[in-house]
Design a protein around this motif. Structure first.
Motif, PDB file in Angstrom:
ATOM      1  N   TRP A  23      55.243  37.778  86.013  1.00  0.00           N
ATOM      2  CA  TRP A  23      55.713  39.159  86.046  1.00  0.00           C
ATOM      3  C   TRP A  23      55.279  39.860  87.326  1.00  0.00           C
ATOM      4  N   ALA A  24      54.167  39.442  87.885  1.00  0.00           N
ATOM      5  CA  ALA A  24      53.665  40.070  89.110  1.00  0.00           C
ATOM      6  C   ALA A  24      54.610  39.860  90.285  1.00  0.00           C
ATOM      7  N   ARG A  39      49.535  32.845  82.978  1.00  0.00           N
ATOM      8  CA  ARG A  39      50.726  32.400  83.715  1.00  0.00           C
ATOM      9  C   ARG A  39      51.847  33.424  83.592  1.00  0.00           C
ATOM     10  N   ARG A  40      52.033  33.966  82.396  1.00  0.00           N
ATOM     11  CA  ARG A  40      53.085  34.961  82.203  1.00  0.00           C
ATOM     12  C   ARG A  40      52.833  36.203  83.054  1.00  0.00           C
ATOM     13  N   ASP A  60      45.624  34.419  87.506  1.00  0.00           N
ATOM     14  CA  ASP A  60      46.494  33.407  88.129  1.00  0.00           C
ATOM     15  C   ASP A  60      47.501  34.010  89.105  1.00  0.00           C
ATOM     16  N   ILE A  61      47.412  35.291  89.371  1.00  0.00           N
ATOM     17  CA  ILE A  61      48.338  35.903  90.337  1.00  0.00           C
ATOM     18  C   ILE A  61      48.155  35.254  91.692  1.00  0.00           C
ATOM     19  N   GLY A  62      49.262  34.826  92.289  1.00  0.00           N
ATOM     20  CA  GLY A  62      49.223  34.169  93.589  1.00  0.00           C
ATOM     21  C   GLY A  62      48.948  32.683  93.520  1.00  0.00           C
TER      22      GLY A  62
END
Length: 380
Positions: free
Chosen positions: A311-312, A306-307, A376-378
């Motif tokens: 940041w992404a 998640r972190r 988990d990006i997006g």
């Protein structure tokens, strides 16, 4: 450059090959039903590979899989079940496949050839019954690696089983075993010889690193070293690295009830939580996994993802060099993964570092940690 604790010399030494950009590494793999204990030495080999490749080395990796059901830990004629399970489990833990992963049944010619060479050189002898034994007295340095010198008696290399070639025979204990013809009689190899024949064939008479679990250091690896060195006339493995013992709920996870990786997934946990839980402990130290520790690792893995996804969303920034150098030093210093994770958590809370830089730094080291941190990006 990566430095590892050499079990034989008891020193932390560079493992990069002299005058070559190729690191030749052998991993002693499953000799019975595959469980979490088998995955710890496999993880050690995977970390060595990833760090070495980041340093510009090409890694030529080999691991055996015993599929004969012979010896201690045999599965009563499982066929290739152990090999298929090991392949699937290492894939689930993001471990890169070795270039060579032969089953023992596929390399029987190599095994028979090696036994013949040991007999010719006076290190082994055949009995009238068709068995072959290694002459322990012919290898005076046996026991040096495990600290048990002078503890050897002759051990079997070939076991006679009077059954037609290629057929299976079922012993009184229920162990179904295939047999082969050899110059000294029909039978099958003992468990130790395959871990000499395989690396000598696929990596050569002198390779850089032999990786295994400390529970197999004596007598299995002592025997493998004696056989290989007796056959080649030199130290066949330049260095030895052993992962510490793995317990589960205080009990050895390599005996009795094996805990398979599938049980972790069945409990609703990400299989990579096992990888993270193992990374939290230095590879040479014993570890006692529990369901509570695996659930905690699963929660931490999801939190880190998640972190990274948060940041992404920020503008990209270069890797934070100061933090990255400290992390790399920890990796190079005997694969100190607990320090790596601690340093990355320090970076996470360092408010002087831009989110985009944290993102790039975490992704940079996830190529080694292999925890799928960008997963988990997006999604948030």
């Amino acid at each position: 450059m990566l430095r590892l604790h050499d079990t034989l010399t008891r020193q932390v030494v560079p493992v990069a090959p002299d005058g070559s950009r190729i690191l030749r590494m052998y991993t002693c793999a499953a000799h019975g039903p595959v469980g979490l204990a088998d995955l710890r030495p496999a993880l050690l080999a995977d970390l060595v590979r990833r760090v070495a490749e980041r340093a510009g080395l090409r890694v030529l990796a080999c691991r055996n899989v015993s599929d004969l059901g012979n010896g201690e830990g045999g599965d009563g004629g499982r066929g290739d079940g152990a090999g298929a399970s090991l392949d699937a489990d290492t894939l689930a833990l993001n471990m890169r496949a070795p270039e060579h992963s032969p089953r023992t049944s596929e390399t029987m010619g190599l095994v028979i050839e090696l036994i013949g060479r040991l007999i010719e050189r006076g290190h082994a002898y055949a009995t009238p019954e068709g068995a072959v034994f290694f002459d322990a007295a012919s290898f005076p340095t046996y026991g040096e690696m495990s600290g048990k010198p002078g503890s050897a008696s002759d051990w079997p290399l070939w076991e006679p089983l009077p059954e037609p070639v290629g057929q299976r025979t079922r012993r009184a204990d229920g162990d179904a075993r295939a047999t082969w013809d050899a110059p000294w009689g029909r039978g099958l190899p003992a468990r130790d010889i395959e871990c000499s024949a395989t690396p000598l064939r696929f990596l050569g008479p002198r390779f850089d690193l032999y990786v295994g679990g400390t529970d197999l250091c004596f007598p299995h690896h002592e025997r493998a070293r004696a056989q290989s060195n007796a056959a080649t006339g030199q130290e066949a493995a330049a260095h030895w690295a052993h992962s510490g013992r793995l317990l589960f709920d205080g009990r050895p996870a390599d005996t009795g009830d094996v805990i398979p990786l599938s049980a972790v997934a069945a409990a609703g946990l990400d299989p990579l939580a096992v990888r993270l839980a193992l990374l939290e402990r230095h590879y040479r130290r014993p570890i006692d996994l529990t369901w509570d520790s695996l659930r905690a690792a699963d929660e931490e893995l999801r939190r880190l993802r998640r972190r990274v996804a948060e940041w992404a969303e920020s503008p990209s920034r270069p890797i934070d060099r100061a933090h990255a150098e400290r992390v790399q030093r920890a990796l190079d210093d005997d694969l100190d993964t607990p320090a790596v994770l601690r340093l990355l958590r320090d970076l996470e809370t360092d408010e002087s570092v831009a989110p985009g830089s944290k993102f790039e730094t975490f992704l940079h080291f996830d190529h080694v940690l292999a925890l799928d941190l960008p997963a988990d990006i997006g999604r948030i």
